[in-house]
Design an enzyme around this catalytic site. Structure first.
Site, PDB file in Angstrom:
ATOM      1  N   ASP A   1       0.828  -1.212   0.000  1.00 58.46           N
ATOM      2  CA  ASP A   1       0.000   0.000   0.000  1.00 58.46           C
ATOM      3  C   ASP A   1       0.866   1.267   0.000  1.00 58.46           C
ATOM      4  O   ASP A   1       2.097   1.186   0.049  1.00 58.46           O
ATOM      5  CB  ASP A   1      -0.921  -0.066   1.233  1.00 58.46           C
TER       6      ASP A   1
ATOM      7  N   GLU B   1      -1.181   1.632  -5.234  1.00 59.85           N
ATOM      8  CA  GLU B   1      -0.769   3.032  -5.205  1.00 59.85           C
ATOM      9  C   GLU B   1      -1.897   3.924  -5.714  1.00 59.85           C
ATOM     10  O   GLU B   1      -1.722   5.134  -5.846  1.00 59.85           O
ATOM     11  CB  GLU B   1       0.528   3.134  -6.020  1.00 59.85           C
ATOM     12  N   TRP B   2      -3.053   3.291  -5.969  1.00 63.68           N
ATOM     13  CA  TRP B   2      -4.312   3.964  -6.307  1.00 63.68           C
ATOM     14  C   TRP B   2      -4.276   4.695  -7.659  1.00 63.68           C
ATOM     15  O   TRP B   2      -5.133   5.524  -7.939  1.00 63.68           O
ATOM     16  CB  TRP B   2      -4.727   4.950  -5.193  1.00 63.68           C
ATOM     17  N   GLY B   3      -3.232   4.429  -8.446  1.00 67.72           N
ATOM     18  CA  GLY B   3      -3.174   5.048  -9.773  1.00 67.72           C
ATOM     19  C   GLY B   3      -2.623   6.461  -9.781  1.00 67.72           C
ATOM     20  O   GLY B   3      -2.528   7.091 -10.829  1.00 67.72           O
TER      21      GLY B   3
ATOM     22  N   ASP C   1     -10.214   3.529  -3.404  1.00 69.24           N
ATOM     23  CA  ASP C   1     -10.903   2.327  -2.919  1.00 69.24           C
ATOM     24  C   ASP C   1     -12.316   2.188  -3.478  1.00 69.24           C
ATOM     25  O   ASP C   1     -13.032   3.159  -3.656  1.00 69.24           O
ATOM     26  CB  ASP C   1     -10.984   2.351  -1.389  1.00 69.24           C
TER      27      ASP C   1
HETATM   28  C1  GLA Z   1      -5.993   1.423   1.467  1.00 70.39           C
HETATM   29  C2  GLA Z   1      -6.155   0.398   0.345  1.00 70.39           C
HETATM   30  C3  GLA Z   1      -7.288  -0.545   0.714  1.00 70.39           C
HETATM   31  C4  GLA Z   1      -6.979  -1.242   2.021  1.00 70.39           C
HETATM   32  C5  GLA Z   1      -6.747  -0.189   3.104  1.00 70.39           C
HETATM   33  C6  GLA Z   1      -6.218  -0.822   4.389  1.00 70.39           C
HETATM   34  O1  GLA Z   1      -7.100   2.265   1.545  1.00 70.39           O
HETATM   35  O2  GLA Z   1      -6.401   1.026  -0.881  1.00 70.39           O
HETATM   36  O3  GLA Z   1      -7.475  -1.505  -0.323  1.00 70.39           O
HETATM   37  O4  GLA Z   1      -5.843  -2.054   1.868  1.00 70.39           O
HETATM   38  O5  GLA Z   1      -5.783   0.770   2.707  1.00 70.39           O
HETATM   39  O6  GLA Z   1      -6.006   0.113   5.394  1.00 70.39           O
END
Ligand code: GLA
Length: 417
Positions: free
Chosen positions: A162, A195-197, A217
């Protein structure tokens, strides 16, 4: 000996011994920043604790989930990984080694991994490139090699890594450090870049990891945005819209990851079916996020529909694409092996919608995959993969109704008589 010659010989000897030393050192210290090849050649399938349980994880629950993965038929349908997300962590000891929370995982992580492996499944864990995870547990920053070594000792097969609390770090370098650490530890691990892009991981992640999150998310809602104040999470349709333009980056061993599944977590059956179908069309990882111990038959039927899974797992590994939109119905295509195609009509609206399609007059051209669906030149058999019934051929025009927030999904196969 001529003084100049002697000087030359000495210089050459010095250079040679320096080079030899550097080479020997190079052998010891050279880092391999490329992922393990040969893993995740089709999108990874498994389960992850986060969507349903968040920080509420413990060894008893994980064991029960592994049992349910087998008894529900999910393992037989192809699901392999049991992945613990955030909050499994206890403290680091005085030497810096990470340990699981002793209250939640009293038997230790190795015992849990062994249990998961004994079921013929694989085991995944979660860490973070920063100082702390998103849930405030110890991150791997500065401990990458030590953590990778620990994971290898435990028998970890999959790492979701993450991106919280990463002040001053650049994503590509930080993820490469973990890749090098996993390499050094010597156990092949699938690396999931979470890394969410933000820093376009599809551009640099191909050699570093096996999948990369493309968005923030997911939220358990078909068509909405959840505002948490400082951040937002996204409904199924919002995540789908954010996949635009990423198709060419996916392929065997390198997948766009639109986040884990919310099937069985409270949406309607139609919405769950649409969600699962679109993840199949996107060649997305199929990581279930529900409580496998308590599934309705409808949820099991969705998650284990082998014909839908076959579209996701098609060995060509070509991500599907949106071809057209009409009256809030999107038509998606995905080229498959042996000249087959998947076709999915997605009705995003809250009312049923009619679809008419004359296969004879419509040719679908996929420039990226260099494929053409020309039903006039080549008739196809049509298989409805949700009703699991054959539905004629492309010689006849299609007339159907797609229920609200649902899909109709076909597999087309050439050589129809
Ligand atoms: C981030 C990630 C999620 C999850 C949470 C855990 O938000 O994007 O998928 O792993 O952390 O805290």
């Amino acid at each position: 000996m001529d003084f100049k010659l002697k000087k030359k010989i000495l210089a050459l000897a010095a250079a040679l011994s320096f080079a030899a030393g550097a080479f020997a050192q190079g052998n010891n210290y050279v880092q391999n920043y490329t992922k393990y090849e040969g893993l995740a050649l089709t999108p990874p399938m498994g389960w992850n604790s986060w969507n349903k349980f968040a920080c509420n994880v413990d060894e008893k629950m994980i064991r029960e989930i592994a049992d349910a993965m087998v008894s529900s038929g999910m393992k037989a349908a192809g699901y392999t990984y049991i992945n613990i997300d955030d909050c499994w962590h206890g403290d680091r000891d005085s030497l810096g080694f990470i340990h699981p929370d002793p209250k939640r995982f009293p038997s230790g992580m190795k015992a849990l991994t062994d249990y998961v492996h004994s079921k013929g499944l694989k085991f995944g864990i979660y860490s973070d490139a920063g100082s702390q995870t998103c849930g405030g547990r110890p991150g791997s920053r500065g401990y990458e090699f030590q953590d990778a070594m620990t994971y290898a000792q435990w028998g970890v097969d999959y790492l979701k890594y993450d991106w919280c609390n990463t002040e001053g770090l650049k994503a590509e370098g930080a993820y490469k450090t973990m890749t090098a650490a996993l390499r050094k530890a010597g156990r092949p691990v699938v690396l999931s870049i979470c890394e969410w892009g933000t820093d376009k991981p599809w551009e640099w992640g191909q050699t570093v990891g096996h999948l990369w999150r493309t968005t923030g998310d997911i939220y358990n809602c078909f068509d909405c945005v959840k505002d948490h104040g400082t951040w937002k999470s996204w409904g199924i349709m919002q995540i789908l819209d954010q996949q635009e333009g990423l198709r060419q980056y996916a392929g065997p061993g390198r997948w766009n990851d639109p986040d884990m599944l919310e099937v069985g977590n409270g949406m309607s059956v139609n919405q769950d079916r649409a969600h699962f179908s679109m993840w199949a069309m996107l060649a997305a990882p199929l990581i279930a996020g529900n409580d496998l111990r308590n599934m309705s038959q409808q949820t099991i039927d969705i998650l284990t529909n082998r014909e839908v899974i076959a579209i996701n797992q098609d060995e060509l590994g070509i991500q599907g694409f949106k071809h057209s939109t009409k009256d809030s119905v999107q038509t998606w295509y995905k080229p498959l092996k042996n000249g087959d195609w998947a076709v999915c009509f997605l009705n995003r609206s809250k009312t049923p919608q009619k679809v008419e399609l004359n296969w004879q007059t419509e040719t679908i051209t996929d420039d990226f995959a260099k494929r053409e669906l020309n039903a006039k030149a080549q008739p196809y058999r049509i298989r409805n993969i949700w009703t699991k019934k054959d539905q004629g051929t492309t010689k006849k025009a299609l007339n159907l109704v797609v229920p609200a927030q649902d899909v109709v999904m076909f597999r087309l196969s050439p050589n129809a008589k």
